[in-house]
Design an enzyme around this catalytic site. Structure first.
Site, PDB file in Angstrom:
ATOM      1  N   ASP A 118      -9.466 -16.417 -16.284  1.00 42.84           N
ATOM      2  CA  ASP A 118     -10.244 -16.854 -15.126  1.00 42.84           C
ATOM      3  C   ASP A 118     -11.398 -17.780 -15.491  1.00 42.84           C
ATOM      4  OD1 ASP A 118     -10.826 -16.121 -12.192  1.00 42.84           O
ATOM      5  OD2 ASP A 118     -12.771 -15.759 -13.129  1.00 42.84           O
TER       6      ASP A 118
ATOM      7  N   ASP B 149      -3.945   3.971   2.785  1.00 43.82           N
ATOM      8  CA  ASP B 149      -5.386   3.753   2.983  1.00 43.82           C
ATOM      9  C   ASP B 149      -5.699   2.301   3.337  1.00 43.82           C
ATOM     10  OD1 ASP B 149      -5.020   2.474   0.584  1.00 43.82           O
ATOM     11  OD2 ASP B 149      -6.525   3.612  -0.535  1.00 43.82           O
TER      12      ASP B 149
ATOM     13  N   HIS C  74      -4.274 -17.211  -4.776  1.00 40.21           N
ATOM     14  CA  HIS C  74      -5.206 -16.437  -3.944  1.00 40.21           C
ATOM     15  C   HIS C  74      -6.486 -17.192  -3.612  1.00 40.21           C
ATOM     16  CE1 HIS C  74      -6.806 -16.196  -7.903  1.00 40.21           C
ATOM     17  NE2 HIS C  74      -7.893 -15.582  -7.480  1.00 40.21           N
ATOM     18  N   ASP C  75      -6.663 -18.383  -4.166  1.00 35.07           N
ATOM     19  CA  ASP C  75      -7.851 -19.184  -3.877  1.00 35.07           C
ATOM     20  C   ASP C  75      -7.535 -20.392  -2.997  1.00 35.07           C
ATOM     21  OD1 ASP C  75      -9.486 -17.617  -5.541  1.00 35.07           O
ATOM     22  OD2 ASP C  75      -9.010 -18.843  -7.305  1.00 35.07           O
TER      23      ASP C  75
ATOM     24  N   GLU D  74      -7.059 -20.897 -16.362  1.00 34.03           N
ATOM     25  CA  GLU D  74      -7.444 -21.536 -15.099  1.00 34.03           C
ATOM     26  C   GLU D  74      -8.551 -22.537 -15.408  1.00 34.03           C
ATOM     27  OE1 GLU D  74      -9.367 -20.533 -10.715  1.00 34.03           O
ATOM     28  OE2 GLU D  74     -10.240 -19.727 -12.532  1.00 34.03           O
TER      29      GLU D  74
ATOM     30  N   ASP E  65      -1.865  -1.202  -3.830  1.00 29.42           N
ATOM     31  CA  ASP E  65      -2.191  -0.467  -5.050  1.00 29.42           C
ATOM     32  C   ASP E  65      -1.092  -0.591  -6.102  1.00 29.42           C
ATOM     33  OD1 ASP E  65      -0.235   1.388  -4.013  1.00 29.42           O
ATOM     34  OD2 ASP E  65      -1.829   2.123  -2.686  1.00 29.42           O
TER      35      ASP E  65
ATOM     36  N   ASN F 227      -0.162   4.528  -0.245  1.00 30.78           N
ATOM     37  CA  ASN F 227      -0.710   5.806   0.248  1.00 30.78           C
ATOM     38  C   ASN F 227      -1.413   5.704   1.596  1.00 30.78           C
ATOM     39  OD1 ASN F 227      -2.904   4.371  -0.561  1.00 30.78           O
ATOM     40  ND2 ASN F 227      -3.803   5.973  -1.840  1.00 30.78           N
TER      41      ASN F 227
ATOM     42  N   ASP G 290      -5.454 -10.196 -15.368  1.00 29.11           N
ATOM     43  CA  ASP G 290      -6.443 -11.240 -15.160  1.00 29.11           C
ATOM     44  C   ASP G 290      -7.582 -10.981 -16.139  1.00 29.11           C
ATOM     45  OD1 ASP G 290      -8.014 -13.264 -13.735  1.00 29.11           O
ATOM     46  OD2 ASP G 290      -6.654 -12.839 -12.073  1.00 29.11           O
TER      47      ASP G 290
ATOM     48  N   ASP H 128       0.848  -1.191   0.000  1.00 31.10           N
ATOM     49  CA  ASP H 128       0.000   0.000   0.000  1.00 31.10           C
ATOM     50  C   ASP H 128       0.882   1.240   0.000  1.00 31.10           C
ATOM     51  OD1 ASP H 128      -1.881   1.962   0.421  1.00 31.10           O
ATOM     52  OD2 ASP H 128      -2.105   1.525   2.564  1.00 31.10           O
TER      53      ASP H 128
HETATM   54  C1  GLC Z   1     -11.502 -17.837 -10.226  1.00 29.16           C
HETATM   55  C2  GLC Z   1     -10.752 -16.881  -9.326  1.00 29.16           C
HETATM   56  C3  GLC Z   1     -11.502 -16.715  -8.051  1.00 29.16           C
HETATM   57  C4  GLC Z   1     -12.864 -16.154  -8.357  1.00 29.16           C
HETATM   58  C5  GLC Z   1     -13.596 -16.990  -9.415  1.00 29.16           C
HETATM   59  C6  GLC Z   1     -14.745 -16.233  -9.992  1.00 29.16           C
HETATM   60  O1  GLC Z   1     -11.544 -19.113  -9.721  1.00 29.16           O
HETATM   61  O2  GLC Z   1      -9.445 -17.312  -9.141  1.00 29.16           O
HETATM   62  O3  GLC Z   1     -10.828 -15.913  -7.125  1.00 29.16           O
HETATM   63  O4  GLC Z   1     -13.629 -16.092  -7.210  1.00 29.16           O
HETATM   64  O5  GLC Z   1     -12.774 -17.338 -10.488  1.00 29.16           O
HETATM   65  O6  GLC Z   1     -14.289 -15.190 -10.815  1.00 29.16           O
HETATM   66 CA    CA Z   2      -3.523   2.222  -1.218  1.00 30.65          CA
END
Ligand code: GLC
Ligand code: CA
Length: 556
Positions: free
Chosen positions: A200, A25, A329-330, A257, A29, A23, A98, A21
């Site tokens: 995605d 908040d 991230h999942d 993915e 970013d 700034n 993405d 981050d």
């Molecule tokens: C993909 C993403 C996930 C998201 C899902 C719907 O699996 O990695 O984070 O929730 O698609 O877009």
């Molecule tokens: Ca920020």
């Protein structure tokens, strides 16, 4: 295999909200990413995937896009994005974005127009169908719980389809106008200088258009979306067209993915003329899964993990290069998920890194993996942000688990595990922000942090650097990138051994994935130890003795 520019790279995923981050908040970013480009360069990264930074109401953390042509103000401006592209280019880092085109946000103007006129042109951008006397058209369950059908506000007996949250209406790929809009948008970003996309949930764009019921797989009378996907044929037509119209003219790097696809079709996905350059290899992540929900997942052993990786590589390395991940991230943090409890230390973390990076494929690191970040601690369900975690918690409660048990079950797989802020330093909030972070930093940030590992020679971070550097090493690079992978010692338990056989060199990779030492009879003589995660080293000759959680890369 035809050589491609990205084969010897190492890729890195940034979850922008939690990276840096700039700034104060509390939200990471784009300027924060720019600040850290030198750090990534130093690590050896050549490709960076940034999770969505488009304008979004953040129901699913940016995977619900309300404007594909705008940067969300929380992340910065379009000028920031352009600066990021320029600065990355100076450092020879390719940026990929993405691409979320199975669905958009319900705030997107297309959907707003569809709401006003469901039978007009924008109604055709979505799947709007009549219900059965006010009940949904069919019994498919959304990935985030509940029906995939949501009543269209103010319209009796009309529903729209959403495979994910109800704020993420699915786009109708059968409509050529919609497809044209998507391709135009893709070209616009490629024109701007992005090198390509991580794509995605792409397998979902083809539906079984009969919209009929499938046998229920839970007490709720519904069936998982995946049952429908198995009956949806013809996705290749869309994907081939997208490649031709959008990616190919720019020679874009694309990585899909995909979970539920026909493995027999791998060649059409990532073969020489495949519709993508690469796809993620999720084979270890799928282990232990259950149609009933997270509460019902089975524990996964090291041997199952190893066998899944080997089985997947045996097929895929003949066809193309998949991407290896241990987390994203999942998914939960790999070190908390795959390492036995007594191996969740620096030695074990290096071993896991070694396995992942020495396996045939494009290595894809997720932010924080390179310092061995671990799962989040959940004290109460209120601490969860992720919609999926909240749904799975409810499902566990409904199946008779106590609140405490349900919390533990949901925490084990929670997507928030990997979404806590990056741990840069021992300053407040791990140096991620000077404000209050949107998600609290992991309690162990004083212990596991970048600044300490940068200066300590034997840190996890420095081990990653060595592994990454091997891919472009003048002596070993060719073997590490293209060498054929062949398993050895598969009869041993809690052990992973394999060769990488290149044109001129042969490497032997050995990992003793348990606390107890063991001796191994080697089939060949060893010329050199290239990497070792223990100070112990190796005495010449065979059998060799390996320490608990020792990992070795040997030249034979
Ligand atoms: C993909 C993403 C996930 C998201 C899902 C719907 O699996 O990695 O984070 O929730 O698609 O877009
Ligand atoms: Ca920020």
């Amino acid at each position: 295999m035809k050589k491609r520019w990205w084969h010897d790279k190492t890729a890195y995923q940034i979850y922008p909200k939690s990276f840096r981050d700039s700034n104060g908040d509390g939200i990471g970013d784009i300027r924060g990413i720019i600040e850290k480009l030198d750090y990534l360069k130093d690590l050896g990264i050549g490709i960076v995937w940034i999770s969505p930074v488009y304008r979004s109401p953040f129901v699913d953390q940016g995977y619900d896009i309300s404007d594909y042509y705008a940067i969300d103000p929380a992340f910065g401006t379009m000028e920031d994005m352009e600066e990021l592209l320029a600065e990355a280019k100076k450092r020879d880092i390719a940026i990929i974005m993405d691409l979320v085109v199975n669905h958009c946000s319900d705030r997107h103007e297309w959907f707003q127009k569809a709401l006003k006129d469901p039978f007009g042109p924008y109604g055709q951008y979505f799947y709007i169908r009549e219900g059965k006397n006010g009940r949904p058209p069919c019994n498919w369950r959304s990935y985030f719980g509940g029906s995939v059908w949501e009543p269209l506000p103010g319209r009796a007996n009309l529903f729209y389809l959403h495979m994910f949250a109800k704020e993420q209406p699915d786009l109708n790929w059968e409509n050529p106008k919609l497809r044209k809009e998507i391709y135009k948008m893709i070209r616009w970003w490629l024109e701007k200088g992005v090198a390509g996309f991580r794509i995605d949930a792409i397998i979902n764009i083809k539906k079984d258009l009969r919209f009929r019921d499938f046998p229920a797989d839970r007490e709720d009378g519904m069936c998982a979306g995946t049952a429908m996907l198995a009956c949806a044929h013809g996705i290749m037509d869309f994907l081939t067209e997208m490649k031709r119209e959008a990616f190919a003219p720019y020679n874009a790097f694309t990585i899909g993915e995909l979970f539920d696809f026909d493995r027999q079709e791998l060649k059409r996905y990532i073969g020489e003329d495949g519709c993508f350059e690469s796809i993620f290899d999720f084979s270890p992540h799928l282990l232990g899964g259950s149609d009933h929900g997270w509460y019902n997942r089975k524990p996964v052993t090291i041997d199952q993990f190893r066998d899944a990786v080997f089985a997947s590589k045996a097929v895929s390395q003949e066809i193309g290069m998949m991407a290896n991940i241990i987390e994203n991230h999942d998914e939960p943090r790999g070190v908390s998920r795959y390492l036995p409890e007594d191996g969740r230390n620096e030695r074990g973390k290096k071993l896991l890194a070694g396995i992942s990076l020495m396996t045939f494929g494009l290595p894809f690191l997720y932010q924080g993996q390179e310092i061995g970040m671990t799962n989040k601690q959940f004290h109460a369900i209120e601490e969860a942000d992720d919609i999926c975690t909240l749904d799975e918690y409810q499902t566990a409660l409904e199946h008779g688990y106590t609140r405490e048990e349900a919390l533990n079950l949901a925490a084990r797989m929670s997507r928030d595990n990997a979404r806590t802020p990056m741990q840069w330093s021992k300053e407040a909030h791990g140096g991620f922000t000077t404000g209050t972070p949107w998600l609290p930093v992991n309690e162990n940030y004083q212990e596991i942090r970048v600044d300490e590992q940068e200066i300590r020679k034997d840190s996890v971070l420095n081990f990653y650097k060595q592994l990454i550097a091997l891919r472009t090493d003048p002596d070993y690079g060719e073997t590490v990138v293209y060498g054929k992978q062949e398993p050895i010692f598969q009869e041993l338990s809690d052990f992973m051994g394999f060769f990488r056989k290149g044109k001129e060199k042969t490497l032997l990779i050995l990992a003793n994935i348990r606390r107890e030492p063991r001796t191994v009879e080697l089939p060949l003589t060893i010329k050199r130890v290239i990497l070792d995660n223990c100070a112990a080293g190796l005495k010449p000759g065979s059998p060799i003795s390996m320490e608990g959680y020792q990992f070795l890369v040997l030249e034979c």
